[in-house]
Each structure stands twice: as C-alpha cells, then as structure tokens.
Enzyme design. Structure first.
Site, short mmCIF file in Angstrom:
data_model
loop_
_atom_site.label_atom_id
_atom_site.label_comp_id
_atom_site.label_asym_id
_atom_site.label_seq_id
_atom_site.Cartn_x
_atom_site.Cartn_y
_atom_site.Cartn_z
N GLY A 29 -0.71 62.64 -23.91
CA GLY A 29 0.64 63.09 -23.58
C GLY A 29 1.61 61.93 -23.50
O GLY A 29 1.22 60.76 -23.64
N SER A 30 2.87 62.26 -23.25
CA SER A 30 3.89 61.21 -23.25
C SER A 30 3.75 60.28 -22.05
O SER A 30 4.09 59.09 -22.13
CB SER A 30 5.28 61.85 -23.28
OG SER A 30 5.45 62.72 -22.18
N GLY A 82 -2.17 63.07 -17.65
CA GLY A 82 -1.01 63.79 -17.14
C GLY A 82 -1.34 65.24 -16.83
O GLY A 82 -2.51 65.66 -16.88
N ALA A 83 -0.31 66.00 -16.51
CA ALA A 83 -0.48 67.43 -16.24
C ALA A 83 0.84 68.14 -16.55
O ALA A 83 1.90 67.52 -16.56
CB ALA A 83 -0.85 67.66 -14.78
N ASP A 84 0.72 69.42 -16.81
CA ASP A 84 1.93 70.24 -16.99
C ASP A 84 2.40 70.80 -15.66
O ASP A 84 3.60 70.98 -15.44
CB ASP A 84 1.64 71.35 -18.00
CG ASP A 84 1.27 70.76 -19.35
OD1 ASP A 84 2.09 70.01 -19.89
OD2 ASP A 84 0.15 71.01 -19.82
N GLY A 95 -2.78 71.06 -21.11
CA GLY A 95 -2.93 71.57 -22.47
C GLY A 95 -1.60 71.80 -23.17
O GLY A 95 -1.58 72.32 -24.28
N GLY A 97 -0.01 69.70 -24.60
CA GLY A 97 -0.13 68.95 -25.86
C GLY A 97 -1.29 69.44 -26.72
O GLY A 97 -1.56 68.87 -27.78
N GLU A 103 -9.83 66.99 -23.08
CA GLU A 103 -9.44 66.50 -21.75
C GLU A 103 -10.46 66.94 -20.70
O GLU A 103 -10.86 66.16 -19.83
CB GLU A 103 -8.04 67.01 -21.39
CG GLU A 103 -6.96 66.35 -22.24
CD GLU A 103 -5.57 66.93 -22.05
OE1 GLU A 103 -4.62 66.26 -22.44
OE2 GLU A 103 -5.44 68.04 -21.52
N LYS A 121 6.55 68.19 -12.15
CA LYS A 121 5.26 68.85 -12.41
C LYS A 121 4.63 69.41 -11.13
O LYS A 121 3.64 70.14 -11.18
CB LYS A 121 4.27 67.86 -13.05
CG LYS A 121 4.79 67.12 -14.27
CD LYS A 121 4.98 68.05 -15.44
CE LYS A 121 5.43 67.36 -16.71
NZ LYS A 121 4.46 66.48 -17.33
C1 5RP Z 1 -1.93 67.47 -23.09
C2 5RP Z 1 -1.74 67.56 -21.63
C3 5RP Z 1 -0.76 66.64 -21.01
O1 5RP Z 1 -1.39 65.91 -20.01
C4 5RP Z 1 0.37 67.42 -20.43
O2 5RP Z 1 0.90 68.25 -21.43
C5 5RP Z 1 1.46 66.51 -19.87
O3 5RP Z 1 2.07 65.82 -20.90
P1 5RP Z 1 3.33 64.89 -20.66
O4 5RP Z 1 2.84 63.66 -19.97
O5 5RP Z 1 3.84 64.61 -22.07
O6 5RP Z 1 4.33 65.67 -19.84
O7 5RP Z 1 -2.35 68.33 -20.92
O8 5RP Z 1 -2.81 68.45 -23.56
#
Ligand code: 5RP
Length: 220
Positions: A29-30, A82-84, A95, A97, A103, A121
């Site tokens: 993720g970013s 990371g996490a959503d 997920g 991404g 993961e 988040k």
């Molecule tokens: C990818 C993930 C990422 O950890 C999640 O989407 C967070 O991404 P970001 O740091 O870009 O907000 O689960 O599958």
C-alpha cells in the site's frame, strides 16, 4: 502535515519496531511504500523481507533489500502493514489494494503485526470501508448471494485480478460488530480464498499518523 507526510512519518516510526539483522514481513500500500523507503534509507537494518505483493517486492529490491520466499522462513519477528480500517481491538479491514491473501499469509508467519496508518483509518465499528473478498471466479455469484443475504451490496472490482490471479468482490454496507465471528463464518464459504477481515491476525500495535505526530495504540 499533509497525507503523504503523515505516511512518511509512520513509515519512519515503524523502523523502531524492526529488530536489527532480522528478516521481517512487509505489507502493501501507499503507507507501506513509505516504510520501504525508510527501510532502504536505514542501510543494513534488515537481512531481508518476505513481501505480500509483487508491488512491494519490486520496491524492496529497488532499495537493495533482499526479498525472500515465504517458504524460506518459519517465523518472522514482525509484520508491518497498513490497513483500510482499524477498530478499538486492533481488528482491521484490509485488501483495498487487493493484496489481502498474501498479506494474511505473511501476517500468519509473524509474531507481531504492527499496523501503520493515518488517523482516518481508526473507526469504532468496521464496515464503512467496503470489505474485500478474494474469490475463485467460479464461486463469485454464489458468494455474492451469501453476502447479499447478510445485507451487503456487492461490487466486483472491475478490471482487477490479484497477484494470485483471482477476482475481488467488495462488500458495501456491512456493520461488522463481531469481526472474529464474521471472519470465521465467511472462511467456511466454498470459493472464498480470503476475506479482508483481520481479526485472528489483528494488530498488536498501531502507529497512527496524526497532525500532532505519531500516536502509538497498543492492543495487547
Ligand atoms: C492492501 C492493503 C493496504 O494495507 C490498505 O489498503 C491500506 O493502504 P494505504 O496505506 O495505501 O492506505 O490492505 O491490500
């Protein structure tokens, strides 16, 4: 701080949770991109990494960090991702991404999950972010019906296949009040490869980027 500066700040802060000379798990993720940048700058800190996506593997290699196959390790001291969404118990939706399956595999190898995220988040109840499910294509319609029976509106992720070659369904509108129970239930459905609820593999710690600085949330 702007969003990218917050991600860079938590990425740097995560270095304090990396045992020197170890092989660690690295997510996707970013935010993780910025952690990988910090790891690359901290030359020689790790002996290598097990990565959860082709995207992260490429970035790790570009920064001179060896990427090991998951089969080459039996355990990892830490997994950083990371996490959503993350709830008050450290349970997460992941997920966004599309890397949820790898993961969860890498998280399962790790003693600790350190989540890096910005404060947007942090939620009281998981589910405002659409819940991703990686599925076997043949089962997509069947899984969609089961999710609809739970009250979800399901949107197939258009034009996307995971690194494993499978489609992703995004389930909108679920209020996930018992993440462990729902994860367990969905895991029983034929054709589900991985559900993006990380309750069994929840975070022990979260480094949260806030305008006031990096806040540490402990869940164990
Ligand atoms: C990818 C993930 C990422 O950890 C999640 O989407 C967070 O991404 P970001 O740091 O870009 O907000 O689960 O599958």
């Amino acid at each position: 701080m702007n969003p990218d500066e917050l991600k860079a700040a938590v990425g740097r802060a995560a270095l304090a949770h990396v045992p020197r000379g170890s092989v660690i798990g690295v997510g996707t993720g970013s935010t993780v991109d910025r952690f990988i940048d910090a790891l690359g700058a901290a030359r020689g800190l790790v002996a290598g990494a097990v990565s959860s996506s082709e995207r992260s593997s490429a970035r790790l290699r570009e920064r001179g960090i060896e990427v090991l196959d998951a089969a080459a390790v039996q355990r990892l001291p830490v997994y950083i991702d990371g996490a959503d969404e993350i709830d008050p118990a450290g349970c997460m939706i992941k997920g966004g991404g599309g890397a949820l399956t790898r993961e969860k595999i890498v998280a399962d190898l790790a003693d600790r999950f350190v989540c890096i995220a910005d404060e947007s988040k942090r939620v009281a109840v998981l589910g405002a972010f659409p819940l991703p499910l990686e599925v076997i294509a043949m089962a997509a319609a069947q899984v969609t019906r089961r999710l609809a029976a739970l009250g979800a509106r399901v949107v197939p992720r258009a034009g996307f296949v995971s690194d494993n070659g499978h489609p992703i369904l995004d389930a909108h509108g679920l209020a996930i009040t018992d993440p462990a129970a729902l994860e367990c239930e969905i895991n029983q459905w034929p054709g589900v490869v991985t559900v993006g609820i990380f309750a069994r593999h929840r975070a022990q710690l979260c480094l949260l980027g806030t305008p006031q600085g990096v806040q540490t949330l402990r869940f164990d």
